[in-house]
Enzyme design. Structure first.
Site, PDB file in Angstrom:
ATOM      1  CE1 TYR A   1      -3.156   2.987   0.683  1.00  0.00           C
ATOM      2  CE2 TYR A   1      -2.867   2.641   3.045  1.00  0.00           C
ATOM      3  CZ  TYR A   1      -3.413   3.368   1.991  1.00  0.00           C
ATOM      4  OH  TYR A   1      -4.214   4.451   2.259  1.00  0.00           O
TER       5      TYR A   1
ATOM      6  CB  THR B   1       1.500  -8.686   2.598  1.00  0.00           C
ATOM      7  OG1 THR B   1       2.684  -7.893   2.593  1.00  0.00           O
ATOM      8  CG2 THR B   1       1.607  -9.729   3.704  1.00  0.00           C
TER       9      THR B   1
ATOM     10  CE1 TYR C   1       4.332  -3.467  12.169  1.00  0.00           C
ATOM     11  CE2 TYR C   1       2.752  -2.340  13.580  1.00  0.00           C
ATOM     12  CZ  TYR C   1       3.555  -2.368  12.449  1.00  0.00           C
ATOM     13  OH  TYR C   1       3.578  -1.281  11.600  1.00  0.00           O
TER      14      TYR C   1
ATOM     15  CE  LYS D   1       7.254  -1.702  10.675  1.00  0.00           C
ATOM     16  NZ  LYS D   1       7.713  -1.183   9.375  1.00  0.00           N
TER      17      LYS D   1
ATOM     18  CG  PHE E   1       0.013   8.525  14.558  1.00  0.00           C
ATOM     19  CD1 PHE E   1      -0.529   8.514  15.826  1.00  0.00           C
ATOM     20  CD2 PHE E   1       1.357   8.850  14.417  1.00  0.00           C
ATOM     21  CE1 PHE E   1       0.256   8.801  16.941  1.00  0.00           C
ATOM     22  CE2 PHE E   1       2.148   9.140  15.525  1.00  0.00           C
ATOM     23  CZ  PHE E   1       1.588   9.124  16.785  1.00  0.00           C
ATOM     24  CG  ASN E   2      -5.003   5.145  12.575  1.00  0.00           C
ATOM     25  OD1 ASN E   2      -4.264   5.365  13.526  1.00  0.00           O
ATOM     26  ND2 ASN E   2      -5.956   4.229  12.622  1.00  0.00           N
TER      27      ASN E   2
ATOM     28  CG  HIS F   1      -5.944  -0.734   8.481  1.00  0.00           C
ATOM     29  ND1 HIS F   1      -4.923  -0.444   7.609  1.00  0.00           N
ATOM     30  CD2 HIS F   1      -5.364  -1.357   9.538  1.00  0.00           C
ATOM     31  CE1 HIS F   1      -3.779  -0.878   8.120  1.00  0.00           C
ATOM     32  NE2 HIS F   1      -4.028  -1.437   9.283  1.00  0.00           N
TER      33      HIS F   1
ATOM     34  CB  VAL G   1     -18.919   0.838  17.178  1.00  0.00           C
ATOM     35  CG1 VAL G   1     -18.317   1.952  18.024  1.00  0.00           C
ATOM     36  CG2 VAL G   1     -19.337   1.372  15.809  1.00  0.00           C
TER      37      VAL G   1
END
Length: 329
Positions: free
Chosen positions: A13, A37, A139, A143, A167-168, A185, A203
């Site tokens: 991505y 992936t 994970y 990193k 972040f996102n 995600h 949620v």
């Protein structure tokens, strides 16, 4: 000035979008990806593609490269808890092999795709680079270990490096967008509901100490993220390991994301309220002051609706292509 860069994980991505930006600036790009992936069709047109592992980077890396942008990593938090050895072997062992190959070839510039998961559950927000690092998953720990490894390489061998802690990341860049199997995600999951591929969005928790009771996260457009990588190549200094957070500095709650998807797509998005997930902090928002000061970077697409609109366009494109393939079959 035209340079030559190796982009590891460039079929994924973020890596594919960064590779596309490098090509648009006139640089020569080689993508190295094992496709575990990533997707071969995500490699941007004009890039050379090598199907291979970063553990074997020495086979292809030579002095003709001006730098490396490193995205090749496994990134599923849950999987890392179940299979920590997979993350240590690839994320840490693979990067160690990559650094050795760079040292041997005399390639002295590195931009590393790091993560906000290195911070764990923050003590204060917005999160700065000086915040304590206490990852809560293998994970995030892998990193952080790589960040330490890079710091040592810079001090001992004069590498110029920048670690960018995301972040996102969300949104899309034309035909390049987010596609994980399985998807975890929020924005692409909510878009799957809008597309009719999922009945409802879960949620997780509605009793957090936030304005609407749901978790708040910092979303950054993938194209803004790519721009930061190009700026990092120009800002780095030999012997220095610079660490910068990348976020838009604003937080959006889960319910704000869901409502934005409803408005952008025009589709209803049913919700299912579920229990909190263990380890989910109430608020994760970045301070991107260091990126602004050291890289000269400011997000140009901070509006959540723009991020969702680009992701929606990509999701519909994928749906159309999937239908065409099925019709052809």
């Amino acid at each position: 000035m035209t340079s030559r860069y190796l982009v590891t994980g460039g079929a994924g991505y973020v890596g594919s979008v960064v590779a596309a930006h490098l090509l648009e600036r006139g640089h020569r790009v080689t993508v190295l990806d094992d496709l575990s992936t990533g997707f071969a069709e995500a490699v941007p047109e004009g890039a050379e593609f090598i199907e291979g592992r970063i553990q074997d980077a020495a086979r292809w890396l030579d002095s003709g490269y001006d730098g490396v942008l490193h995205f090749a990593a496994f990134s599923q938090v849950g999987e890392s808890v179940a299979k920590p050895e997979k993350y240590w072997e690839n994320n840490v062992g693979g990067t160690m092999a990559l650094l050795a190959a760079m040292r041997a070839a005399g390639v002295r510039k590195l931009v590393f795709s790091s993560t906000a998961a290195t911070y764990g559950e923050p003590e204060t927000v917005p999160i700065t680079e000086t915040a304590p690092t206490a990852p809560t998953s293998p994970y995030g720990a892998s990193k952080l270990a790589v960040d330490h490894m890079i710091g040592g390489e810079c001090a001992a061998h004069g590498l110029a490096a920048v670690s960018l802690r995301y972040f996102n990341v969300a949104g899309a860049y034309g035909s390049l967008g987010e596609r994980h199997e399985p998807e975890s995600h929020l924005i692409p999951l909510v878009l799957q509901v809008a597309l009719g591929r999922r009945e409802a969005i879960s949620v997780y928790g509605e009793d957090y100490p936030t304005p609407d009771g749901t978790c708040v996260r910092d979303y950054i457009h993938v194209a803004d993220l790519a721009e930061a990588h190009l700026l990092a190549l120009d800002a780095m200094t030999p012997g220095e390991h610079l660490i910068c957070n990348l976020g838009n500095g604003n937080g959006f709650s889960v319910r704000e994301v869901v409502e934005t998807v409803r408005k952008v797509t025009g589709h209803p998005v049913p919700e299912i309220t579920a229990a909190r997930r263990p380890g989910d902090p109430a608020v994760l928002v970045a301070s991107a002051g260091a990126a602004h000061e050291r890289l000269g970077w400011t997000p140009s697409r901070p509006d959540l609706a723009d991020v969702v609109a680009d992701a929606w366009a990509f999701a519909r494109l994928r749906t159309t292509r999937r239908g065409e393939r099925e019709a052809g079959a």
